[in-house]
Write a protein that holds these residues in place. Structure first.
Motif, PDB file in Angstrom:
ATOM      1  N   LEU A 180       0.853  -1.176   0.000  1.00  0.00           N
ATOM      2  CA  LEU A 180       0.000   0.000   0.000  1.00  0.00           C
ATOM      3  C   LEU A 180       0.887   1.223   0.000  1.00  0.00           C
ATOM      4  N   ASP A 181       0.432   2.291  -0.665  1.00  0.00           N
ATOM      5  CA  ASP A 181       1.252   3.490  -0.640  1.00  0.00           C
ATOM      6  C   ASP A 181       1.112   4.160   0.733  1.00  0.00           C
ATOM      7  N   VAL A 182       1.879   5.204   0.902  1.00  0.00           N
ATOM      8  CA  VAL A 182       1.980   5.847   2.225  1.00  0.00           C
ATOM      9  C   VAL A 182       0.609   6.283   2.720  1.00  0.00           C
ATOM     10  N   THR A 183      -0.125   6.966   1.856  1.00  0.00           N
ATOM     11  CA  THR A 183      -1.455   7.445   2.276  1.00  0.00           C
ATOM     12  C   THR A 183      -2.353   6.293   2.697  1.00  0.00           C
ATOM     13  N   ASP A 184      -2.375   5.243   1.859  1.00  0.00           N
ATOM     14  CA  ASP A 184      -3.269   4.135   2.169  1.00  0.00           C
ATOM     15  C   ASP A 184      -2.823   3.369   3.396  1.00  0.00           C
ATOM     16  N   ASN A 185      -1.518   3.338   3.639  1.00  0.00           N
ATOM     17  CA  ASN A 185      -1.030   2.685   4.847  1.00  0.00           C
ATOM     18  C   ASN A 185      -1.646   3.339   6.076  1.00  0.00           C
ATOM     19  N   VAL A 186      -1.676   4.659   6.035  1.00  0.00           N
ATOM     20  CA  VAL A 186      -2.231   5.375   7.177  1.00  0.00           C
ATOM     21  C   VAL A 186      -3.751   5.342   7.135  1.00  0.00           C
ATOM     22  N   ALA A 187      -4.309   5.472   5.935  1.00  0.00           N
ATOM     23  CA  ALA A 187      -5.764   5.526   5.821  1.00  0.00           C
ATOM     24  C   ALA A 187      -6.413   4.182   6.078  1.00  0.00           C
ATOM     25  N   LEU A 188      -5.623   3.121   6.096  1.00  0.00           N
ATOM     26  CA  LEU A 188      -6.181   1.771   6.263  1.00  0.00           C
ATOM     27  C   LEU A 188      -7.020   1.667   7.527  1.00  0.00           C
ATOM     28  N   LEU A 189      -6.484   2.248   8.622  1.00  0.00           N
ATOM     29  CA  LEU A 189      -7.190   2.103   9.889  1.00  0.00           C
ATOM     30  C   LEU A 189      -8.581   2.722   9.868  1.00  0.00           C
ATOM     31  N   PRO A 190      -8.726   3.971   9.463  1.00  0.00           N
ATOM     32  CA  PRO A 190     -10.094   4.507   9.404  1.00  0.00           C
ATOM     33  C   PRO A 190     -10.959   3.748   8.406  1.00  0.00           C
ATOM     34  N   MET A 191     -10.338   3.250   7.296  1.00  0.00           N
ATOM     35  CA  MET A 191     -11.135   2.471   6.356  1.00  0.00           C
ATOM     36  C   MET A 191     -11.659   1.207   7.030  1.00  0.00           C
ATOM     37  N   LEU A 192     -10.798   0.551   7.788  1.00  0.00           N
ATOM     38  CA  LEU A 192     -11.235  -0.656   8.484  1.00  0.00           C
ATOM     39  C   LEU A 192     -12.349  -0.344   9.453  1.00  0.00           C
ATOM     40  N   ALA A 193     -12.328   0.876   9.989  1.00  0.00           N
ATOM     41  CA  ALA A 193     -13.383   1.255  10.926  1.00  0.00           C
ATOM     42  C   ALA A 193     -14.663   1.577  10.214  1.00  0.00           C
ATOM     43  N   GLY A 194     -14.627   1.622   8.902  1.00  0.00           N
ATOM     44  CA  GLY A 194     -15.856   1.819   8.154  1.00  0.00           C
ATOM     45  C   GLY A 194     -15.973   3.165   7.513  1.00  0.00           C
ATOM     46  N   LYS A 195     -14.934   4.030   7.662  1.00  0.00           N
ATOM     47  CA  LYS A 195     -15.032   5.338   7.045  1.00  0.00           C
ATOM     48  C   LYS A 195     -14.932   5.214   5.541  1.00  0.00           C
ATOM     49  N   PRO A 196     -15.632   6.029   4.773  1.00  0.00           N
ATOM     50  CA  PRO A 196     -15.486   6.011   3.309  1.00  0.00           C
ATOM     51  C   PRO A 196     -14.056   6.375   2.927  1.00  0.00           C
ATOM     52  N   ASN A 197     -13.626   5.854   1.804  1.00  0.00           N
ATOM     53  CA  ASN A 197     -12.220   5.962   1.434  1.00  0.00           C
ATOM     54  C   ASN A 197     -11.741   7.396   1.354  1.00  0.00           C
ATOM     55  N   ALA A 198     -12.522   8.253   0.739  1.00  0.00           N
ATOM     56  CA  ALA A 198     -12.059   9.635   0.557  1.00  0.00           C
ATOM     57  C   ALA A 198     -11.812  10.303   1.898  1.00  0.00           C
ATOM     58  N   GLU A 199     -12.773  10.083   2.810  1.00  0.00           N
ATOM     59  CA  GLU A 199     -12.643  10.695   4.122  1.00  0.00           C
ATOM     60  C   GLU A 199     -11.444  10.133   4.866  1.00  0.00           C
ATOM     61  N   ALA A 200     -11.261   8.796   4.745  1.00  0.00           N
ATOM     62  CA  ALA A 200     -10.139   8.171   5.440  1.00  0.00           C
ATOM     63  C   ALA A 200      -8.832   8.740   4.927  1.00  0.00           C
ATOM     64  N   ARG A 201      -8.760   8.911   3.608  1.00  0.00           N
ATOM     65  CA  ARG A 201      -7.516   9.436   3.047  1.00  0.00           C
ATOM     66  C   ARG A 201      -7.288  10.873   3.496  1.00  0.00           C
ATOM     67  N   GLN A 202      -8.367  11.614   3.605  1.00  0.00           N
ATOM     68  CA  GLN A 202      -8.238  12.976   4.084  1.00  0.00           C
ATOM     69  C   GLN A 202      -7.642  13.013   5.478  1.00  0.00           C
ATOM     70  N   GLN A 203      -8.233  12.162   6.313  1.00  0.00           N
ATOM     71  CA  GLN A 203      -7.724  12.039   7.678  1.00  0.00           C
ATOM     72  C   GLN A 203      -6.242  11.690   7.671  1.00  0.00           C
ATOM     73  N   ALA A 204      -5.871  10.768   6.784  1.00  0.00           N
ATOM     74  CA  ALA A 204      -4.480  10.330   6.732  1.00  0.00           C
ATOM     75  C   ALA A 204      -3.570  11.482   6.349  1.00  0.00           C
ATOM     76  N   ILE A 205      -4.005  12.257   5.384  1.00  0.00           N
ATOM     77  CA  ILE A 205      -3.147  13.336   4.898  1.00  0.00           C
ATOM     78  C   ILE A 205      -2.903  14.372   5.996  1.00  0.00           C
ATOM     79  N   GLU A 206      -3.928  14.588   6.799  1.00  0.00           N
ATOM     80  CA  GLU A 206      -3.721  15.506   7.927  1.00  0.00           C
ATOM     81  C   GLU A 206      -2.564  15.053   8.793  1.00  0.00           C
ATOM     82  N   LEU A 207      -2.570  13.774   9.121  1.00  0.00           N
ATOM     83  CA  LEU A 207      -1.502  13.250   9.953  1.00  0.00           C
ATOM     84  C   LEU A 207      -0.164  13.332   9.247  1.00  0.00           C
ATOM     85  N   LEU A 208      -0.168  13.039   7.959  1.00  0.00           N
ATOM     86  CA  LEU A 208       1.092  13.098   7.216  1.00  0.00           C
ATOM     87  C   LEU A 208       1.637  14.525   7.252  1.00  0.00           C
ATOM     88  N   LYS A 209       0.732  15.465   7.141  1.00  0.00           N
ATOM     89  CA  LYS A 209       1.166  16.864   7.230  1.00  0.00           C
ATOM     90  C   LYS A 209       1.803  17.128   8.575  1.00  0.00           C
TER      91      LYS A 209
END
Lengths: 403, 383, 236
Positions: free
Chosen positions: C104-133
């Motif tokens: 998985l790329d960097v974003t998806d590695n981080v976004a995986l957790l919210p996705m597993l929790a059921g968040k829609p992909n776009a939102e999960a990736r958004q959340q991930a990018i915040e953390l990456l920032k």
């Protein structure tokens, strides 16, 4: 949620596709095996269809003319021709032998078929051609199947005569898969009977030495005897076409009763050919099919297991950070199915484009076989993943945390 | 919806998988029973056919003479060999006379004896006659009795009959001697005509029976071909037609010949018609007797009619006909046919017009439901 | 919101039963406030791993009480039902090695957790990018883990641990393979993140380079924890 299986495949796609191709070749061989069996059955059916006959009249109590040798006099057709329900009869001979192109050493195994002269549509004649024309002359012309390798205009040697190939056919084969070569009946009778020159000289010498045949008071006796030894009044079978409106079994029964010959209908011939002639080969192929399927299953299981083992660390991490078991199982099963899918595609393509044309016998790949094969492959993939799934489920997430 | 990162890796994967699936679809649709069948079309043309008859035959001599003795005996000498030319009347050999010469000698002696006997009876008759006349005259003069005159007259009659008997005896003996001489001359084997010796069947010293041929000869250059034609294909065979002969030893070379006659007796069992075809010019060197020859007899050219190749004719459901492509679909058209020639063309009497297209070659057996694909020649068949 | 951090009292873990029973943990008391970074030090065989596994809700203790924020997650035999969801949503893990999912790329590695929790992909990736920032690796958002340097990977791992804003982060020897400069950088990041997201951070370590930075340290020996005042040095 993204597809973990998809991402994993895309990440190491080279290895995945390579593995799938290897599996695919194995599946291709399995499909080809099924195709070979179907080809054998088709060879038998095609032989019966191409003869254009509704009934086969053969020597009494034989399974002839294909499964067993049968000899009947070549004038019996007249008696059968007059029976009720009979529309057309034709003598026919079959002889499997080696035939070579004139002036060449290499020979080919063919089934030489002697057909009664007549017009197109006579039973026994090839029902369709792919090149050239049907036989018009009463001697020394031949129509050959392209599987024999003979071409239009070539001269081929059958026993003591040379024949010109005037027409070509496709899928005219014996039940063994040997290509057929059609020649006029009289030439075929001679070929079936007359041997090579040395044998004939030998026979004449022995006849001349026999005092019963060489009496001084009857000078023409010896010549008469030798002449009678040189003729062949036999054929292997009579093909019968029935008038529309008559039942084949009825007509067959009346021939059996009144002429005391053995008569087979199309269904009975098929049973003889498929049930007796190719039964042994069919069993062999069925066994191979089973073995190949088992081997394929084992290999798929092994591949999936290895792929999973390679991901044990990631699986532990995933479990630790809270991935559901279901998701992890899905990862494994999806990969397994993708493997099976690509493998099947490769297998079907290689079977059709690579293996079937090369194999010396006819390989018939039917769509139904492909569908069944596909279902089987997918089922095998799913079942084979069970071992890998068990391993994955047993992983302790705590392993991700160093001890 | 999965968002695909458009990286090179993904593109490469697509570049592999998409063609693979395309190939798969192609294979599924184009091979096996779903595939269309390739067919080749031919056009019905207007042609005048030259039908011909084809048969094979053997070279035979028109006249074969088997020379042999008229009674059992031993061959004494044979002066000729196979391949020699002989003249009419030439002595070819002779049988052993055995006792024949002696019997002729005996017969000569008997002849001489019969001749002598004849003379004797002649003399007796002359004498009897003289006596009869004398006593006739004496009777007239009254010097002899009636009885003696009668006796002398009777003696004359007896002498006359004896003479007749002796004469006939001489004839008989002469005839017998002639008979023996005829037999003697028969011991000689004489050529009846100018000819060529083709076989020596018994060498000197062999005992042969009456009627057995010792030497066979043929009139040279009177060869013909004894040809057999299938009855089915012998329509139109008649005397006077011209023929082409190919000898087996000279495959490819054609000689022009002429049909001499058609045999009235056909072979019932083998269903063949026999004909004799003579050479216009005997080929030099003379072909051996018994050599096989292929004979093609051209019949008169027919008027122009629509013709179709015989490869296009099929027998479906009890009817003869051809397959045609109508509006992209296959359809079976029954036809009725006429005469065929040896090159595979058949006249069409009903069912097709000039210019119609028919299916001449196909990859598989056809039926009305099959999908088709029209090509120039069937793939897989090299030209 | 994280509430009151982590509180553990009287925790005990016994393996086996009867005569062969062994207490890996005898008496553990810990509390970590939100925003606080504490160290957990102990030799091998001290029960450190066992404690970590209990903290990580991987194994179940035998007795005692564990609280995460306002929620009791274990109390004398009773435990919260879905341990896995607990791990996913409320505990952040930072391991010795980054352990990023390689496919998985960097974003998806981080976004995986919210996705597993059921968040829609776009939102999960958004959340991930915040953390990456926040961790200053946003510029590597599309890269695959193998393309990152060790330090970048570690930061992505930390981002993954924080993405769901869990009340507690468990860091297991996060600096062991690193040199002083990088080790201190990691500790500084952990401190920054702890304060920013009000997360309690427990760092299991024996790395001498970073121990002086802790303000409080828990020692564990023979299954018993002892609290100690740390030096609280700065991260230079």
């Amino acid at each position: 949620m993204i597809s973990l299986a998809g991402r994993d495949i895309m990440h190491s796609w080279g290895k995945f596709v390579f593995t799938a191709m290897g599996l695919g070749l194995l599946i291709g061989v399995t499909l080809s095996m099924a195709g070979i069996y179907r080809g054998m059955v088709d060879d038998a059916k095609v032989l019966l269809d191409n003869s254009g006959a509704d009934l086969w009249v053969v020597q009494k109590d034989t399974l002839g003319p294909y499964a067993e040798s049968s000899s009947i006099y070549d004038d019996i057709w007249r008696e059968i021709r007059g029976m009720p329900g009979v529309k057309q009869t034709a003598n026919i001979t079959y002889l499997t032998m080696q035939v070579r192109k004139s002036k060449e050493e290499r020979d080919v195994r063919v089934m030489v078929t002697g057909v009664t002269p007549g017009e197109a549509g006579t039973p026994g004649w090839p029902p369709y051609l792919v090149a050239g024309r049907q036989i018009t002359r009463s001697h020394y012309e031949a129509v050959a199947d392209i599987a024999s390798g003979f071409k239009l205009g070539e001269h081929i040697q059958i026993r003591r005569n040379q024949y010109t190939v005037v027409g070509l056919t496709r899928r005219m084969v014996s039940s063994n898969g040997d290509p057929m070569v059609f020649i006029p009946l009289k030439d075929a009778q001679e070929a079936q009977f007359l041997k090579d020159n040395d044998a004939i000289r030998e026979q004449r010498r022995r006849t001349a030495e026999n005092p019963a045949f060489n009496q001084p008071g009857m000078p023409s006796l010896l010549d008469t005897v030798i002449a009678s030894q040189s003729t062949n009044p036999y054929v292997n079978a009579i093909l019968v076409r029935i008038e529309t409106g008559h039942a084949p079994e009825e007509v067959a029964e009346s021939i059996r009763r009144w002429k005391r010959l053995t008569v087979y209908t199309r269904d009975q011939m098929e049973e003889i050919l498929v049930g007796k002639l190719i039964a042994t080969s069919a069993k062999q192929i069925a066994m191979f099919l089973v073995i190949l399927s088992i081997v394929s299953s084992v290999i798929v299981a092994f591949i999936i297991y290895t792929l999973t083992l390679g991901k044990i660390r990631e699986i532990a991490v995933l479990k630790l950070i809270g991935t559901k078991n279901r998701t992890i199982i899905g990862l494994i099963v999806q990969q397994s199915i993708a493997l099976g899918l690509i493998g099947f595609v490769v297998g079907k393509i290689s079977a059709t484009l690579l293996m079937a044309p090369i194999f010396p016998k006819y390989v018939l790949l039917e769509p139904l076989d492909s569908v069944l094969g596909f279902i089987a492959v997918i089922m095998i993939c799913i079942l084979s993943s069970i071992i890998a799934i068990r391993v994955a489920l047993k992983v302790d997430p705590a392993e991700a945390i160093g001890g | 919806m999965k968002k695909l990162p458009f990286q090179i890796r993904t593109l490469a994967l697509i570049a592999v998988l998409v063609p693979l699936f395309a190939l798969f679809v192609y294979v599924a649709l184009r091979s096996g029973p779903l595939a269309p069948v390739s067919i080749v079309l031919a056009t019905v043309e207007n042609k005048s056919l030259s039908p011909a008859l084809f048969g094979i035959g053997t070279i035979e001599a028109r006249y074969t003479y088997k020379i042999g003795p008229t009674f059992a005996g031993r061959v004494e000498r044979l002066d000729v060999h196979v391949g020699e030319h002989v003249k009419a009347g030439q002595a070819l050999g002779g049988m052993d006379p055995v006792d024949l010469d002696e019997r002729i000698k005996a017969q000569n002696a008997t002849l001489k004896r019969a001749t002598a006997l004849l003379s004797e009876t002649q003399v007796r008759k002359d004498y009897a006659k003289t006596q009869a006349l004398r006593y006739e005259q004496l009777l007239k003069a009254g010097f002899a009795s009636e009885e003696i005159a009668d006796t002398k007259r009777q003696k004359l009659l007896v002498a006359e009959t004896a003479l007749t008997a002796a004469r006939e005896e001489l004839s008989r003996v002469r005839a017998e001697r002639e008979a023996l001489e005829a037999q003697r001359s028969n011991l000689s084997l004489i050529a009846p005509v100018d000819g060529l010796i083709i076989s020596r069947n018994a060498d000197p010293g062999t005992t042969v029976v009456a009627g057995q041929a010792v030497v066979e000869l043929i009139a040279p250059y009177s060869l013909w071909v004894n040809v057999r034609f299938d009855q089915i294909r012998a329509r139109g065979l008649a005397a006077g037609l011209s023929a082409l002969i190919t000898l087996r030893s000279q495959a490819g070379e054609l000689q022009t010949e002429r049909v001499l006659r058609v045999e009235p007796l056909a072979d019932v069992v083998i269903e063949e018609v026999l004909a004799k075809v003579v050479f216009d010019h005997i080929p030099d060197p003379m072909p051996p007797i018994g050599e096989l020859a292929e004979v093609t007899i051209t019949l008169p050219t027919l008027a122009e009619t629509p013709v179709v190749p015989n490869a296009a004719i099929h027998h479906i459901d009890g009817k003869l006909g051809v397959w045609q492509v109508i509006n992209g679909d296959l359809r079976f058209t029954p036809v009725s046919l006429g005469i065929a020639d040896l090159e595979g063309l058949v006249q069409v009497q009903e069912g097709l017009k000039i210019g119609d297209q028919v299916v001449i070659y196909s990859e598989n057996a056809l039926n009305e439901r099959r999908r088709i694909r029209i090509v120039d020649h069937i793939p897989g068949v090299t030209q | 919101m994280t509430g009151k951090g982590v509180r553990i009292s009287g925790l005990r873990k016994r393996y086996g039963s009867g005569d062969t029973a062994v207490d890996a943990l005898k008496m553990v008391n810990m509390h970590v406030a939100p925003g606080e970074v504490v160290g957990l030090i102990g030799p091998s065989g001290s029960g450190k791993s066992t404690l970590l596994k209990c903290l990580g809700a991987v194994i179940e203790p035998t007795a005692g009480q564990m609280m995460l924020g306002d929620d009791v997650i274990y109390h004398d035999g009773w435990k919260i039902k879905d341990l896995r969801a607990l791990r996913r949503d409320r505990i952040g893990f930072v391991f010795q090695a980054p352990y990023l999912i390689p496919f998985l790329d960097v974003t998806d590695n981080v976004a995986l957790l919210p996705m597993l929790a059921g968040k829609p992909n776009a939102e999960a990736r958004q959340q991930a990018i915040e953390l990456l920032k926040a961790l200053d690796v946003e510029h590597r958002a599309k890269a695959m883990p193998s393309q990152l340097s060790g330090g970048e990977q570690q930061r992505v791992a930390i981002a993954r641990g924080l993405v769901n804003r869990p009340p507690v982060i468990l860091a297991d020897e996060p600096t062991a393979p690193l040199d002083s400069e990088r080790a201190l950088a990691v500790i500084r990041i952990l401190n920054d993140m702890a304060q920013r997201f009000e997360t309690a951070v427990i760092v299991v370590t024996h790395d001498e380079k970073i121990i002086p930075t802790f303000k409080r340290i828990y020692h564990i020996r023979d299954g018993v924890t002892y609290e100690e005042e740390g030096q609280g040095r700065s991260f230079e």
